[in-house]
Design a protein around this motif. Sequence first.
Motif, PDB file in Angstrom:
ATOM      1  N   GLN A  93      46.116  -1.372   5.600  1.00  0.00           N
ATOM      2  CA  GLN A  93      47.257  -1.446   6.115  1.00  0.00           C
ATOM      3  C   GLN A  93      47.326  -0.972   7.037  1.00  0.00           C
ATOM      4  O   GLN A  93      46.593  -0.437   7.608  1.00  0.00           O
ATOM      5  N   ALA A  94      48.855  -1.129   7.657  1.00  0.00           N
ATOM      6  CA  ALA A  94      49.072  -1.277   8.854  1.00  0.00           C
ATOM      7  C   ALA A  94      49.314   0.209   9.262  1.00  0.00           C
ATOM      8  O   ALA A  94      49.608   0.787   8.238  1.00  0.00           O
ATOM      9  N   TYR A 110      57.350  -4.676  11.226  1.00  0.00           N
ATOM     10  CA  TYR A 110      58.156  -3.551  10.808  1.00  0.00           C
ATOM     11  C   TYR A 110      57.461  -3.111   9.677  1.00  0.00           C
ATOM     12  O   TYR A 110      58.154  -1.860   8.434  1.00  0.00           O
ATOM     13  N   TYR A 111      56.961  -3.687   8.285  1.00  0.00           N
ATOM     14  CA  TYR A 111      56.617  -3.335   7.798  1.00  0.00           C
ATOM     15  C   TYR A 111      54.805  -2.895   7.476  1.00  0.00           C
ATOM     16  O   TYR A 111      54.289  -3.336   8.748  1.00  0.00           O
ATOM     17  N   LYS A 112      54.200  -2.408   6.415  1.00  0.00           N
ATOM     18  CA  LYS A 112      52.735  -1.510   6.328  1.00  0.00           C
ATOM     19  C   LYS A 112      52.331  -2.450   5.507  1.00  0.00           C
ATOM     20  O   LYS A 112      50.917  -2.551   7.061  1.00  0.00           O
TER      21      LYS A 112
END
Lengths: 187, 170
Positions: A93-94, A110-112
């Motif tokens: 995951q980011a 903008y998403y993980k």
Amino acid sequence: MVGMSVLRSAAAFAARLSPLKSGNNAAQLLSRIIPRTDKVAVRFGGGHGKQMFVVRSTSFYDRRFLRLLRFYILLTGIPMAIIITGVNVFIGQAEQVETPEGYEPEHWEYYKHPITRWMTRTLFDSPVKDYEKMMAAIHNEKEKSDMRLTQLEVSRQMRMKGDGPWFQSKTPNKDLIHYGHKSTPDN
Amino acid sequence: MKDHDNAAYPEPPRKTPVVDKQTSLPNPAVILTNLFYYSVDVPVSKFKGVLDSIRSNNKSVYYHQKFRRIPELTDCENGDYLCYYEAEMQWRRDYKVDQEIVKIVQERMKACYQREGSSYKQNCIKEIEQFEETSNNFQLRYGDLGAYASGRKCLMKQKERMMADQAQTS
């Protein structure tokens, strides 16, 4: 014996020697295995008591349902589980960082989770585009509504004043009126 | 990324007593903690280390989205539906943010209660006060708007509140 094959002759010889043994015909001669004397079907044996024929209602349909359920769930479940596990193990995951100065992130950044990022990147429009689409729809409807209101107002004015192009009814030409029967006062 | 805000969630002072062993018998607590460490903690940390090393060349980042402020519903011309839409979207974002604020304040109060144990009434006063104030304000502003809440309804509720205040004072 002349004209018979070697195998047939060997079978005849073995049959002559021990004629009652069952493994002594030609087909089984070369390939017969050693008979096992411990795994034989024994009637009335085993010490479990009398064999019973258990009368039960059928479980075929229930088991078939469960079998099909498992099959159809696992048909897409297993690939999905493999893909999701693979993504989580190999592409993690980011992590959240501060937006660097002057940099405008793309809408998927903008998403993980990597799968959400992929979905927003390939399958969906960016939220900015959706916003603009909604604004365009609202603008269209507003223009339509404005035009309808002005049309109502214009038609009200034209009907009232009568000097516009609407609400005019065609009258026949003046030159066509026949005044002949009124030309003398005694008619 | 840091774990948590140490000012808002302070760690309690450690109460580990000084080891004053007077018997030669083994301490079962030590045995159990060692058992837990070797059977659970070490394998899990090793696994996480392995996964991190696998994932180390695929690192990606994500950012926090910041929205510009837009003129509100009260600054919109009458009949300007585009302005209404933008104000409505901004109001919805603010509504979500306010919900999360209340959740965070509630979590702080719960953490404080958990930390203090039986002495929460005197040590958690600040958190409790903050939570009461925040949730009261939230109820006043967004309270009974319902599932179809919108910026207009919130504005009308504010108008009703102001009218009630005026009626009360005069």
